[in-house]
Design a protein around this motif. Structure first.
Motif, mmCIF file in Angstrom:
data_model
loop_
_atom_site.group_PDB
_atom_site.id
_atom_site.type_symbol
_atom_site.label_atom_id
_atom_site.label_comp_id
_atom_site.label_asym_id
_atom_site.label_seq_id
_atom_site.Cartn_x
_atom_site.Cartn_y
_atom_site.Cartn_z
ATOM 1 N N LYS A 1 -12.088 -5.229 -9.308
ATOM 2 C CA LYS A 1 -13.183 -4.063 -8.263
ATOM 3 C C LYS A 1 -12.884 -5.670 -7.127
ATOM 4 C CE LYS A 1 -16.129 -3.257 -11.768
ATOM 5 N NZ LYS A 1 -17.610 -3.410 -12.355
ATOM 6 N N PRO A 2 -13.086 -3.920 -5.857
ATOM 7 C CA PRO A 2 -13.533 -5.005 -4.359
ATOM 8 C C PRO A 2 -14.044 -6.101 -4.378
ATOM 9 C CG PRO A 2 -13.664 -2.847 -3.802
ATOM 10 C CD PRO A 2 -13.528 -3.068 -5.387
ATOM 11 N N GLU A 3 -15.033 -6.115 -4.512
ATOM 12 C CA GLU A 3 -16.395 -7.002 -4.409
ATOM 13 C C GLU A 3 -16.096 -8.460 -5.420
ATOM 14 O OE1 GLU A 3 -17.921 -3.898 -7.539
ATOM 15 O OE2 GLU A 3 -16.971 -4.420 -5.611
ATOM 16 N N ASN A 4 -15.612 -8.450 -6.509
ATOM 17 C CA ASN A 4 -14.751 -9.754 -7.125
ATOM 18 C C ASN A 4 -13.679 -10.334 -6.296
ATOM 19 O OD1 ASN A 4 -13.096 -7.727 -9.865
ATOM 20 N ND2 ASN A 4 -14.743 -8.855 -9.437
ATOM 21 N N ARG B 1 1.024 -1.275 -0.351
ATOM 22 C CA ARG B 1 -0.122 -0.091 0.367
ATOM 23 C C ARG B 1 0.769 0.808 -0.076
ATOM 24 N NH1 ARG B 1 -5.458 0.214 1.179
ATOM 25 N NH2 ARG B 1 -4.802 -1.998 2.241
ATOM 26 N N ALA C 1 -15.044 -11.020 -2.683
ATOM 27 C CA ALA C 1 -15.995 -11.609 -1.697
ATOM 28 C C ALA C 1 -16.373 -13.164 -2.056
ATOM 29 C CB ALA C 1 -17.384 -10.774 -2.024
ATOM 30 N N ASP D 1 -11.852 -7.030 4.915
ATOM 31 C CA ASP D 1 -13.068 -5.349 4.185
ATOM 32 C C ASP D 1 -12.443 -5.778 3.253
ATOM 33 O OD1 ASP D 1 -14.406 -3.631 3.258
ATOM 34 O OD2 ASP D 1 -13.893 -1.945 5.285
ATOM 35 N N THR D 2 -13.716 -5.365 1.513
ATOM 36 C CA THR D 2 -13.212 -6.141 0.651
ATOM 37 C C THR D 2 -12.749 -4.591 0.195
ATOM 38 O OG1 THR D 2 -15.715 -5.845 -0.055
ATOM 39 C CG2 THR D 2 -14.624 -8.074 0.041
ATOM 40 N N SER D 3 -13.895 -3.219 0.695
ATOM 41 C CA SER D 3 -13.358 -2.155 -0.115
ATOM 42 C C SER D 3 -12.118 -1.840 0.123
ATOM 43 C CB SER D 3 -14.513 -1.132 0.979
ATOM 44 O OG SER D 3 -14.101 -1.677 1.862
ATOM 45 N N LYS D 4 -10.774 -1.871 1.171
ATOM 46 C CA LYS D 4 -9.857 -2.267 1.601
ATOM 47 C C LYS D 4 -8.885 -2.392 0.768
ATOM 48 C CE LYS D 4 -10.958 -0.641 6.333
ATOM 49 N NZ LYS D 4 -10.552 -0.553 8.047
ATOM 50 N N ASN E 1 -8.357 2.338 -4.933
ATOM 51 C CA ASN E 1 -9.183 3.372 -5.999
ATOM 52 C C ASN E 1 -8.415 3.558 -7.132
ATOM 53 O OD1 ASN E 1 -11.192 2.373 -4.336
ATOM 54 N ND2 ASN E 1 -10.825 4.481 -2.432
#
Length: 315
Positions: A286-289, A227, A291, A308-311, A315
């Motif tokens: 994408k984050p949801e990929n 990161r 899950a 947390d997929t969003s992290k 972006n």
């Protein structure tokens, strides 16, 4: 005095411009090492190197072979490589273990063609007619808890077989043929072109096409970085994404160019690589990929925390 101050200001301004220009040039010329295993999953990066796409986008990139996929996160964090192609499972387990990694672009995804290329290849003398026949067998995987291993465990569970009844060991892709031939393992979890190569050599046969039965379309491998590096090099990440998107079109539509790049990096015979299409390249991530992978790995008790997929994706 005023003239001296004016000259000083001009001199400082020129020096500042030169320093900025030199810094920009250094950043543009800094070599980026991308680490991947010897499969077609990172074909978009291979093509981007060979076709000059990275250079066109102002990046100096070199591909570095990594023997075991599970070694990629550590290589990224040590800065031996700046970008790596971990499998989804290796990435998620590394993050769960405390490594601050982030996905920056997509590489390959499962589809009917790539799923058909994945097999449990069984050595001569071993008969596999159904999933329960793997009980008591020694199975080599190119990275424990990596993509092929986790998928196989998922398949065993769905077929009512206890994965603990199978002994898993790590075996690199390039050494699979030798270890199968020597009887060091009963089967290996592998994919094309290694399946065809071992079949043609008369070393055994396909015991199961387990990915076909699972029929998923989730990410196999994607490009990841620390990161810290990704955030400090946002402009480079943008250029990298643009280059990968351009190269992905070639991977998915030009078998000749894609095969040449894959053969060059993996050191597989070109004719053998051409015989099997590369895994589908999907540059968008994408984050949801992630899950489904989190769900599968959690069910296998491979994750200790709630991710947390969003992290997980920059972006």
């Amino acid at each position: 005095m005023k003239r001296q101050l004016a000259r000083l200001a001009i001199t400082l301004g020129i020096s500042l411009q030169m320093a900025c220009a030199l810094a920009d040039a250094a950043a543009a010329q800094a070599k980026i090492q991308i680490g991947c295993t010897a499969t077609s999953d990172c074909a978009s990066a291979m093509v981007a190197v060979d076709e000059g796409i990275f250079r066109k986008h102002g990046l100096d990139v070199e591909m570095t072979p990594i023997a075991i996929n599970s070694n990629i996160p550590a290589a990224i964090m040590s800065n031996s490589i700046q970008i790596g192609g971990p499998t989804s499972t290796v990435f998620l387990q590394a993050v769960d273990g405390g490594l601050d990694l982030v996905g920056i672009a997509g590489a390959s995804v499962m589809n009917p063609t790539s799923n058909n290329a994945i097999t449990a290849f069984v050595r001569n003398g071993i008969t596999i007619n159904e999933p329960k026949d793997f009980v008591g067998k020694k199975v080599g995987a190119p990275g424990l808890n990596a993509f092929l291993h986790v998928l196989f465990v998922k398949w065993l569970v769905e077929k009512g077989v206890d994965p603990k009844s199978v002994k898993f060991v790590e075996v690199t892709f390039p050494t699979m043929a030798d270890i199968i031939k020597s009887g060091g393992v009963d089967a290996v979890l592998t994919a094309e072109p290694f399946v065809t190569r071992m079949t043609n050599a008369g070393l055994g046969s396909v015991g199961a096409r387990y990915a076909v039965e699972l029929a998923r379309t989730d990410p196999i491998i994607f490009y990841a970085a620390s990161r810290e590096w990704a955030e400090k090099n946002a402009a480079i990440v943008t250029k990298f994404r643009d280059a990968i998107a351009e190269a992905a079109v070639i991977v998915n539509s030009d078998r000749e160019k894609a095969s040449a790049s894959i053969a060059k990096f993996t050191k597989q015979p070109l004719d053998l690589v051409k015989a099997t299409p590369p895994n589908q390249s999907e540059p968008r991530l994408k984050p949801e990929n992630l899950a489904w992978w989190i769900e599968v790995m959690s069910s296998q008790k491979m994750l200790q925390s709630k991710l947390d997929t969003s992290k997980l994706v920059l972006n």
